[in-house]
Write a protein that holds these residues in place. Structure first.
Motif, PDB file in Angstrom:
ATOM      1  N   ALA A  33     -11.267 128.492  39.866  1.00 43.68           N
ATOM      2  CA  ALA A  33     -11.725 127.303  40.578  1.00 43.68           C
ATOM      3  C   ALA A  33     -12.641 126.446  39.710  1.00 43.68           C
ATOM      4  O   ALA A  33     -13.397 126.960  38.892  1.00 43.68           O
ATOM      5  CB  ALA A  33     -12.460 127.698  41.847  1.00 43.68           C
ATOM      6  N   MET A  34     -12.535 125.146  39.894  1.00 47.30           N
ATOM      7  CA  MET A  34     -13.471 124.186  39.309  1.00 47.30           C
ATOM      8  C   MET A  34     -13.937 123.292  40.456  1.00 47.30           C
ATOM      9  O   MET A  34     -13.124 122.914  41.306  1.00 47.30           O
ATOM     10  CB  MET A  34     -12.821 123.340  38.214  1.00 47.30           C
ATOM     11  CG  MET A  34     -12.204 124.146  37.094  1.00 47.30           C
ATOM     12  SD  MET A  34     -11.543 123.121  35.762  1.00 47.30           S
ATOM     13  CE  MET A  34     -13.058 122.792  34.837  1.00 47.30           C
ATOM     14  N   VAL A  48     -19.167 119.803  47.483  1.00 44.64           N
ATOM     15  CA  VAL A  48     -18.523 118.493  47.604  1.00 44.64           C
ATOM     16  C   VAL A  48     -17.011 118.685  47.607  1.00 44.64           C
ATOM     17  O   VAL A  48     -16.320 118.242  48.523  1.00 44.64           O
ATOM     18  CB  VAL A  48     -18.931 117.555  46.465  1.00 44.64           C
ATOM     19  CG1 VAL A  48     -18.184 116.229  46.568  1.00 44.64           C
ATOM     20  CG2 VAL A  48     -20.447 117.325  46.467  1.00 44.64           C
ATOM     21  N   ALA A  49     -16.501 119.342  46.577  1.00 37.52           N
ATOM     22  CA  ALA A  49     -15.059 119.557  46.474  1.00 37.52           C
ATOM     23  C   ALA A  49     -14.777 120.668  45.476  1.00 37.52           C
ATOM     24  O   ALA A  49     -15.538 120.857  44.526  1.00 37.52           O
ATOM     25  CB  ALA A  49     -14.338 118.282  46.053  1.00 37.52           C
ATOM     26  N   THR A  50     -13.680 121.391  45.707  1.00 36.47           N
ATOM     27  CA  THR A  50     -13.236 122.445  44.810  1.00 36.47           C
ATOM     28  C   THR A  50     -11.740 122.333  44.620  1.00 36.47           C
ATOM     29  O   THR A  50     -11.012 122.024  45.573  1.00 36.47           O
ATOM     30  CB  THR A  50     -13.570 123.833  45.382  1.00 36.47           C
ATOM     31  OG1 THR A  50     -14.981 123.958  45.537  1.00 36.47           O
ATOM     32  CG2 THR A  50     -13.080 124.937  44.457  1.00 36.47           C
ATOM     33  N   ILE A  51     -11.283 122.595  43.403  1.00 34.12           N
ATOM     34  CA  ILE A  51      -9.846 122.624  43.130  1.00 34.12           C
ATOM     35  C   ILE A  51      -9.535 123.939  42.414  1.00 34.12           C
ATOM     36  O   ILE A  51     -10.191 124.308  41.437  1.00 34.12           O
ATOM     37  CB  ILE A  51      -9.407 121.400  42.288  1.00 34.12           C
ATOM     38  CG1 ILE A  51      -7.888 121.440  42.059  1.00 34.12           C
ATOM     39  CG2 ILE A  51     -10.167 121.281  40.980  1.00 34.12           C
ATOM     40  CD1 ILE A  51      -7.340 120.120  41.510  1.00 34.12           C
ATOM     41  N   ILE A  57      -6.929 122.425  47.194  1.00 35.45           N
ATOM     42  CA  ILE A  57      -8.143 121.611  47.151  1.00 35.45           C
ATOM     43  C   ILE A  57      -8.896 121.736  48.469  1.00 35.45           C
ATOM     44  O   ILE A  57      -8.298 121.815  49.534  1.00 35.45           O
ATOM     45  CB  ILE A  57      -7.801 120.130  46.881  1.00 35.45           C
ATOM     46  CG1 ILE A  57      -7.289 119.960  45.444  1.00 35.45           C
ATOM     47  CG2 ILE A  57      -9.005 119.232  47.111  1.00 35.45           C
ATOM     48  CD1 ILE A  57      -6.791 118.563  45.135  1.00 35.45           C
ATOM     49  N   ARG A  58     -10.213 121.729  48.336  1.00 40.56           N
ATOM     50  CA  ARG A  58     -11.076 121.786  49.517  1.00 40.56           C
ATOM     51  C   ARG A  58     -12.125 120.698  49.369  1.00 40.56           C
ATOM     52  O   ARG A  58     -12.732 120.556  48.307  1.00 40.56           O
ATOM     53  CB  ARG A  58     -11.727 123.160  49.596  1.00 40.56           C
ATOM     54  CG  ARG A  58     -12.734 123.343  50.705  1.00 40.56           C
ATOM     55  CD  ARG A  58     -13.388 124.714  50.576  1.00 40.56           C
ATOM     56  NE  ARG A  58     -14.475 124.916  51.524  1.00 40.56           N
ATOM     57  CZ  ARG A  58     -15.341 125.925  51.465  1.00 40.56           C
ATOM     58  NH1 ARG A  58     -15.227 126.829  50.511  1.00 40.56           N
ATOM     59  NH2 ARG A  58     -16.297 126.044  52.361  1.00 40.56           N
ATOM     60  N   TYR A  94     -23.527 118.569  40.446  1.00 37.36           N
ATOM     61  CA  TYR A  94     -23.334 119.665  39.514  1.00 37.36           C
ATOM     62  C   TYR A  94     -21.878 120.129  39.555  1.00 37.36           C
ATOM     63  O   TYR A  94     -21.324 120.330  40.627  1.00 37.36           O
ATOM     64  CB  TYR A  94     -24.216 120.859  39.892  1.00 37.36           C
ATOM     65  CG  TYR A  94     -25.696 120.599  39.887  1.00 37.36           C
ATOM     66  CD1 TYR A  94     -26.348 120.148  41.036  1.00 37.36           C
ATOM     67  CD2 TYR A  94     -26.462 120.827  38.745  1.00 37.36           C
ATOM     68  CE1 TYR A  94     -27.714 119.917  41.037  1.00 37.36           C
ATOM     69  CE2 TYR A  94     -27.830 120.604  38.742  1.00 37.36           C
ATOM     70  CZ  TYR A  94     -28.445 120.147  39.893  1.00 37.36           C
ATOM     71  OH  TYR A  94     -29.801 119.930  39.887  1.00 37.36           O
ATOM     72  N   CYS A  95     -21.301 120.336  38.386  1.00 37.21           N
ATOM     73  CA  CYS A  95     -19.980 120.944  38.354  1.00 37.21           C
ATOM     74  C   CYS A  95     -20.131 122.449  38.160  1.00 37.21           C
ATOM     75  O   CYS A  95     -21.150 122.924  37.652  1.00 37.21           O
ATOM     76  CB  CYS A  95     -19.117 120.348  37.252  1.00 37.21           C
ATOM     77  SG  CYS A  95     -19.659 120.688  35.574  1.00 37.21           S
ATOM     78  N   ASN A  96     -19.111 123.195  38.579  1.00 39.98           N
ATOM     79  CA  ASN A  96     -19.078 124.623  38.272  1.00 39.98           C
ATOM     80  C   ASN A  96     -17.650 125.063  38.016  1.00 39.98           C
ATOM     81  O   ASN A  96     -16.695 124.367  38.374  1.00 39.98           O
ATOM     82  CB  ASN A  96     -19.754 125.456  39.370  1.00 39.98           C
ATOM     83  CG  ASN A  96     -18.980 125.509  40.676  1.00 39.98           C
ATOM     84  OD1 ASN A  96     -17.894 124.962  40.802  1.00 39.98           O
ATOM     85  ND2 ASN A  96     -19.540 126.177  41.662  1.00 39.98           N
ATOM     86  N   SER A  97     -17.531 126.210  37.361  1.00 42.32           N
ATOM     87  CA  SER A  97     -16.219 126.748  37.038  1.00 42.32           C
ATOM     88  C   SER A  97     -16.262 128.264  37.076  1.00 42.32           C
ATOM     89  O   SER A  97     -17.221 128.874  36.598  1.00 42.32           O
ATOM     90  CB  SER A  97     -15.771 126.304  35.642  1.00 42.32           C
ATOM     91  OG  SER A  97     -15.546 124.919  35.592  1.00 42.32           O
TER      92      SER A  97
END
Length: 121
Positions: A33-34, A48-51, A57-58, A94-97
């Motif tokens: 996931a990112m 916010v959102a996840t792909i 996608i959420r 913030y992004c995460n992976s």
């Protein structure tokens, strides 16, 4: 080690648009996931959102229909296109992976340093 570099924030008027980017680099075998989270002053960090790697996608209800998340797997990059921005979207994003550094190893969660988005007239 893995690093996430997020960018693209700034000051925009209500109704405007911004595009955030986040590049993952380092010892990466695969990424599941990112996603993007945000934290406004005095509030908890929220999704916010996840792909996911399979394309699922959420979105948070508050951004559904206004924000679009996408990813470029070849570049280990995730994007967040934000349209129709509102003052309540003001936050540090913030992004995460979820990264696997070896084929048989565990998945680790990494975070970017954050990019400020301010929506104001």
């Amino acid at each position: 080690q893995v690093q996430l570099a997020d960018s693209g924030g700034g000051l925009v008027q209500p109704g405007g648009s911004l595009r955030l980017s986040c590049v993952a680099s380092g010892s990466i075998f695969s990424i599941n996931a990112m996603g993007w989270y945000r934290q406004a002053p005095g509030k908890q960090r929220e999704l916010v959102a996840t792909i996911y790697s399979g394309g699922r996608i959420r979105y948070a209800d508050s951004v559904q229909g206004r924000f679009t998340i996408s990813r470029d797997n070849a570049k280990n990059t995730v994007y967040l296109q934000m349209n129709s921005l509102k003052p309540e979207d003001t936050a540090i994003y913030y992004c995460n992976s979820e990264v696997r550094t070896t084929e048989a190893g565990p998945m680790y969660l990494y975070w970017g340093q954050g990019t400020q988005v301010t929506v104001s007239s």
